[in-house]
Write a protein that holds these residues in place. Structure first.
Motif, PDB file in Angstrom:
ATOM      1  N   TRP A 148      -2.630  -0.773  12.458  1.00 22.93           N
ATOM      2  CA  TRP A 148      -2.943  -0.874  11.114  1.00 22.93           C
ATOM      3  C   TRP A 148      -4.038   0.369  10.837  1.00 22.93           C
ATOM      4  CZ3 TRP A 148      -1.686  -3.246   6.665  1.00 22.93           C
ATOM      5  CH2 TRP A 148      -1.079  -4.456   6.920  1.00 22.93           C
ATOM      6  N   ALA A 149      -4.907   0.516  11.634  1.00 19.40           N
ATOM      7  CA  ALA A 149      -6.002   1.645  11.778  1.00 19.40           C
ATOM      8  C   ALA A 149      -5.321   2.777  11.399  1.00 19.40           C
ATOM      9  CB  ALA A 149      -6.887   1.569  12.973  1.00 19.40           C
ATOM     10  N   PHE A 150      -4.306   3.166  12.242  1.00 21.41           N
ATOM     11  CA  PHE A 150      -3.497   4.356  12.466  1.00 21.41           C
ATOM     12  C   PHE A 150      -2.941   4.645  10.898  1.00 21.41           C
ATOM     13  CE2 PHE A 150       0.354   6.641  12.644  1.00 21.41           C
ATOM     14  CZ  PHE A 150       0.043   7.947  13.315  1.00 21.41           C
ATOM     15  N   GLY A 151      -2.232   3.570  10.667  1.00 21.74           N
ATOM     16  CA  GLY A 151      -1.613   3.702   9.133  1.00 21.74           C
ATOM     17  C   GLY A 151      -2.462   3.774   7.857  1.00 21.74           C
ATOM     18  N   ILE A 152      -3.841   3.092   8.017  1.00 20.23           N
ATOM     19  CA  ILE A 152      -4.798   3.502   7.073  1.00 20.23           C
ATOM     20  C   ILE A 152      -5.359   4.934   7.128  1.00 20.23           C
ATOM     21  CG2 ILE A 152      -7.255   2.991   6.412  1.00 20.23           C
ATOM     22  CD1 ILE A 152      -6.497   0.025   7.241  1.00 20.23           C
ATOM     23  N   LEU A 153      -5.432   5.370   8.403  1.00 19.05           N
ATOM     24  CA  LEU A 153      -5.996   7.071   8.753  1.00 19.05           C
ATOM     25  C   LEU A 153      -4.946   7.887   8.167  1.00 19.05           C
ATOM     26  CD1 LEU A 153      -7.917   6.543  12.074  1.00 19.05           C
ATOM     27  CD2 LEU A 153      -9.010   6.901   9.755  1.00 19.05           C
ATOM     28  N   TYR A 154      -3.736   7.567   8.607  1.00 20.31           N
ATOM     29  CA  TYR A 154      -2.701   8.412   8.246  1.00 20.31           C
ATOM     30  C   TYR A 154      -2.384   8.554   6.601  1.00 20.31           C
ATOM     31  CZ  TYR A 154       1.463  11.098   9.330  1.00 20.31           C
ATOM     32  OH  TYR A 154       2.396  12.009   9.070  1.00 20.31           O
ATOM     33  N   ALA A 155      -2.484   7.342   5.902  1.00 21.01           N
ATOM     34  CA  ALA A 155      -2.308   7.357   4.523  1.00 21.01           C
ATOM     35  C   ALA A 155      -3.409   8.095   3.741  1.00 21.01           C
ATOM     36  CB  ALA A 155      -2.658   5.744   4.060  1.00 21.01           C
ATOM     37  N   ALA A 156      -4.699   7.801   4.506  1.00 17.52           N
ATOM     38  CA  ALA A 156      -5.693   8.770   3.787  1.00 17.52           C
ATOM     39  C   ALA A 156      -5.743  10.342   4.020  1.00 17.52           C
ATOM     40  CB  ALA A 156      -7.138   8.203   4.531  1.00 17.52           C
ATOM     41  N   TYR A 157      -5.138  10.606   5.116  1.00 16.70           N
ATOM     42  CA  TYR A 157      -4.898  11.955   5.404  1.00 16.70           C
ATOM     43  C   TYR A 157      -3.993  12.550   4.325  1.00 16.70           C
ATOM     44  CZ  TYR A 157      -2.119  15.807   7.227  1.00 16.70           C
ATOM     45  OH  TYR A 157      -1.351  16.995   7.254  1.00 16.70           O
ATOM     46  N   ALA A 158      -2.731  11.680   4.205  1.00 17.05           N
ATOM     47  CA  ALA A 158      -1.532  12.095   3.344  1.00 17.05           C
ATOM     48  C   ALA A 158      -2.264  12.294   1.843  1.00 17.05           C
ATOM     49  CB  ALA A 158      -0.526  11.061   3.378  1.00 17.05           C
ATOM     50  N   VAL A 159      -3.138  11.347   1.622  1.00 23.46           N
ATOM     51  CA  VAL A 159      -3.699  11.530   0.307  1.00 23.46           C
ATOM     52  C   VAL A 159      -4.493  12.864   0.128  1.00 23.46           C
ATOM     53  CG1 VAL A 159      -5.719  10.622  -1.292  1.00 23.46           C
ATOM     54  CG2 VAL A 159      -3.753   9.099  -0.318  1.00 23.46           C
ATOM     55  N   PHE A 160      -5.186  12.989   0.982  1.00 26.10           N
ATOM     56  CA  PHE A 160      -6.194  14.274   1.068  1.00 26.10           C
ATOM     57  C   PHE A 160      -5.600  15.411   1.129  1.00 26.10           C
ATOM     58  CE2 PHE A 160      -7.923  17.666   4.142  1.00 26.10           C
ATOM     59  CZ  PHE A 160      -9.100  17.865   3.358  1.00 26.10           C
ATOM     60  N   ILE A 161      -4.393  15.643   2.142  1.00 25.48           N
ATOM     61  CA  ILE A 161      -3.632  16.994   1.975  1.00 25.48           C
ATOM     62  C   ILE A 161      -2.732  17.175   0.993  1.00 25.48           C
ATOM     63  CG2 ILE A 161      -1.713  16.091   3.200  1.00 25.48           C
ATOM     64  CD1 ILE A 161      -3.328  19.205   4.239  1.00 25.48           C
ATOM     65  N   THR A 162      -2.318  16.074   0.400  1.00 23.72           N
ATOM     66  CA  THR A 162      -1.488  16.294  -0.891  1.00 23.72           C
ATOM     67  C   THR A 162      -2.588  16.861  -2.076  1.00 23.72           C
ATOM     68  OG1 THR A 162      -0.003  14.330  -0.156  1.00 23.72           O
ATOM     69  CG2 THR A 162      -0.131  15.088  -2.592  1.00 23.72           C
ATOM     70  N   ARG A 163      -3.768  16.123  -2.334  1.00 24.30           N
ATOM     71  CA  ARG A 163      -4.524  16.466  -3.364  1.00 24.30           C
ATOM     72  C   ARG A 163      -5.185  18.171  -2.902  1.00 24.30           C
ATOM     73  NH1 ARG A 163      -9.207  12.461  -4.636  1.00 24.30           N
ATOM     74  NH2 ARG A 163      -9.198  13.933  -6.240  1.00 24.30           N
ATOM     75  N   TRP A 164      -5.401  18.313  -1.646  1.00 21.55           N
ATOM     76  CA  TRP A 164      -5.743  19.796  -1.300  1.00 21.55           C
ATOM     77  C   TRP A 164      -4.407  20.786  -1.795  1.00 21.55           C
ATOM     78  CZ3 TRP A 164      -3.688  23.351   2.183  1.00 21.55           C
ATOM     79  CH2 TRP A 164      -4.186  24.537   2.401  1.00 21.55           C
ATOM     80  N   LEU A 165      -3.232  20.351  -1.433  1.00 19.07           N
ATOM     81  CA  LEU A 165      -2.320  21.405  -1.382  1.00 19.07           C
ATOM     82  C   LEU A 165      -1.872  21.486  -2.992  1.00 19.07           C
ATOM     83  CD1 LEU A 165       0.125  23.005  -0.354  1.00 19.07           C
ATOM     84  CD2 LEU A 165       1.521  21.310  -0.078  1.00 19.07           C
ATOM     85  N   HIS A 166      -2.096  20.418  -3.673  1.00 19.60           N
ATOM     86  CA  HIS A 166      -1.846  20.522  -5.252  1.00 19.60           C
ATOM     87  C   HIS A 166      -2.752  21.605  -5.971  1.00 19.60           C
ATOM     88  CE1 HIS A 166      -0.894  18.870  -9.195  1.00 19.60           C
ATOM     89  NE2 HIS A 166      -2.232  19.130  -9.706  1.00 19.60           N
ATOM     90  N   ARG A 167      -4.203  21.553  -5.450  1.00 23.63           N
ATOM     91  CA  ARG A 167      -4.965  22.499  -5.905  1.00 23.63           C
ATOM     92  C   ARG A 167      -4.812  23.803  -5.553  1.00 23.63           C
ATOM     93  NH1 ARG A 167      -8.569  18.436  -4.358  1.00 23.63           N
ATOM     94  NH2 ARG A 167      -9.136  19.588  -2.353  1.00 23.63           N
ATOM     95  N   VAL A 168      -4.245  23.805  -4.350  1.00 16.54           N
ATOM     96  CA  VAL A 168      -3.957  25.445  -3.907  1.00 16.54           C
ATOM     97  C   VAL A 168      -2.531  25.990  -4.844  1.00 16.54           C
ATOM     98  CG1 VAL A 168      -2.720  26.639  -1.995  1.00 16.54           C
ATOM     99  CG2 VAL A 168      -4.519  25.097  -1.545  1.00 16.54           C
ATOM    100  N   LEU A 169      -1.731  25.138  -4.953  1.00 20.36           N
ATOM    101  CA  LEU A 169      -0.474  25.579  -5.982  1.00 20.36           C
ATOM    102  C   LEU A 169      -0.270  25.401  -7.243  1.00 20.36           C
ATOM    103  CD1 LEU A 169       2.331  23.586  -3.523  1.00 20.36           C
ATOM    104  CD2 LEU A 169       1.512  25.651  -3.248  1.00 20.36           C
ATOM    105  N   ASN A 170      -1.437  24.804  -7.646  1.00 20.78           N
ATOM    106  CA  ASN A 170      -1.715  24.735  -9.205  1.00 20.78           C
ATOM    107  C   ASN A 170      -3.225  25.518  -9.510  1.00 20.78           C
ATOM    108  OD1 ASN A 170       0.594  23.000 -10.325  1.00 20.78           O
ATOM    109  ND2 ASN A 170      -0.088  22.097  -8.372  1.00 20.78           N
ATOM    110  N   GLY A 171      -3.186  26.620  -9.431  1.00 19.72           N
ATOM    111  CA  GLY A 171      -4.542  27.424 -10.016  1.00 19.72           C
ATOM    112  C   GLY A 171      -5.276  28.424  -8.802  1.00 19.72           C
ATOM    113  N   LYS A 172      -5.231  27.799  -7.728  1.00 17.30           N
ATOM    114  CA  LYS A 172      -6.189  28.431  -6.650  1.00 17.30           C
ATOM    115  C   LYS A 172      -5.570  29.842  -6.292  1.00 17.30           C
ATOM    116  CE  LYS A 172      -9.341  25.683  -4.822  1.00 17.30           C
ATOM    117  NZ  LYS A 172     -10.669  26.223  -4.351  1.00 17.30           N
TER     118      LYS A 172
END
Length: 360
Positions: free
Chosen positions: A4-28
């Motif tokens: 469960w802990a791994f799943g939560i951490l991985y989900a948090a990572y997925a949200v973070f990296i997706t948002r970061w990449l979205h910013r890079v691909l859309n304006g940076k």
């Protein structure tokens, strides 16, 4: 619970990296995509040209599911290389290591970089042998029978992956690095174990001392079969891989044989250290299923037939090598250099800051 802990951490990572990449691909990176056409054409060896070709879906998928495991493999390989370098050189004078230690170090210096490249998605790197006389008809075929080693290795310089790729070859050379690299704890140990040389480009005394070190390395190669040749990138900086810029004096002034390598990248996202910036140039190429790199091995070039009389003839030597590399890679020639690159990047950064101020 652990799952469960791994799943939560991985989900948090997925949200973070997706948002970061979205910013890079859309304006940076808009300051590059929308840069002045005249400025871009004038500085074509240094500009980023593949942004509009990126597959965003592939990048998001790789960022979420592939990037973490790639990073783990790459970092683990670097740590293994560090520990081996530390253990084999602990309490030892690097210049007086036994042949056994040097041989073991050599194997680690070849295997670990290959693991890093594998982690980065360079699953397979074709090595294509090329006969120099097929590219340059004036080069004597009889030189093929010569066996004396080249003390220097030359290559075009595109990416952070260049040195890693060439380290995996039989020559496994050491290299010249900025002095600031020697202050990074892990990198310092590995680089010193590789017998690398460090220099402050802005210090004329250190540059002169480097020439003495270079001559000593050339002498060592002739007498010690385990002495590492030194790789020099004649361009003195990186390009986008679509041109060769002006060559510097360092690799050619000694007028000694050089071993020639040519690197050609053909990925959707190039790992070239160009106008995109170092951070993006390292991370973004990992966000695709695979990276494509071809290594052309031309062997040792002996300059005897050029009848070079002294150090002042280095430009003729450099031009002969450059012509061979241009034909092998089938790319453009350019007279630009590091100075023009610096001015171009300053202009781009000023544009980026201006765009940010307008947005705010």
């Amino acid at each position: 619970m652990a799952l469960w802990a791994f799943g939560i951490l991985y989900a948090a990572y997925a949200v973070f990296i997706t948002r970061w990449l979205h910013r890079v691909l859309n304006g940076k990176l808009d300051y590059i995509v929308n840069e002045d056409r005249v400025l871009a054409e004038k500085n074509f060896p240094f500009r980023r040209t593949d942004i509009k070709k990126w597959n965003h879906t592939e990048m998001y998928l790789c960022a979420i599911f592939l990037f973490p495991f790639r990073a783990i493999l790459m970092i683990s390989s670097i740590i293994i290389c560090y520990l081996a370098s530390k253990a084999l050189t602990y309490g030892q004078d690097i210049r007086k290591l036994s042949q056994t230690r040097l041989l073991i170090l050599r194997h680690f210096n070849q295997i670990c970089p290959r693991l890093v490249l594998f982690g980065a998605g360079f699953w397979w790197i074709p090595r294509i042998p090329v006969n120099i006389w097929d590219v340059d008809p004036t080069y004597p075929r009889t030189y093929a029978t010569r066996k004396d080693r080249a003390p220097l290795v030359v290559s075009n310089h595109v990416s952070w992956a260049d040195i890693l790729c060439i380290l995996t070859t039989d020559e496994c050379p050491s290299f010249i690095s900025k002095k600031s690299i020697a202050k990074i704890p892990v990198v310092e140990t590995v680089a010193k174990a590789m017998q690398c040389l460090f220099v402050d480009r802005d210090n004329s005394d250190e540059r002169n001392a480097l020439l003495d070190e270079l001559n000593q390395r050339i002498s060592d190669i002739r007498t010690n079969p385990l002495a590492k040749p030194l790789i020099l990138f004649p361009e003195g900086t990186t390009t986008n891989g679509q041109a060769l810029i002006s060559f510097k004096k360092g690799a050619f002034a000694p007028l000694v044989p050089v071993s020639i390598y040519c690197l050609k990248y053909e990925s959707m996202i190039s790992p070239s250290l160009d106008s995109i910036g170092d951070l993006y140039a390292v991370i973004l190429p990992l966000l695709q299923f695979s990276n494509k790199l071809t290594l052309f091995q031309l062997g040792t070039y002996y300059p005897d037939h050029l009848k070079l009389k002294g150090e002042d003839d280095w430009e003729r030597y450099a031009q002969a090598i450059k012509n061979i590399m241009l034909k092998t890679l089938q790319i453009q020639d350019s007279s630009l250099g590091y100075r023009e690159k610096s001015v171009y990047y300053k202009t781009l950064r000023a544009t980026m800051k201006s765009d940010k101020n307008k947005t705010n």
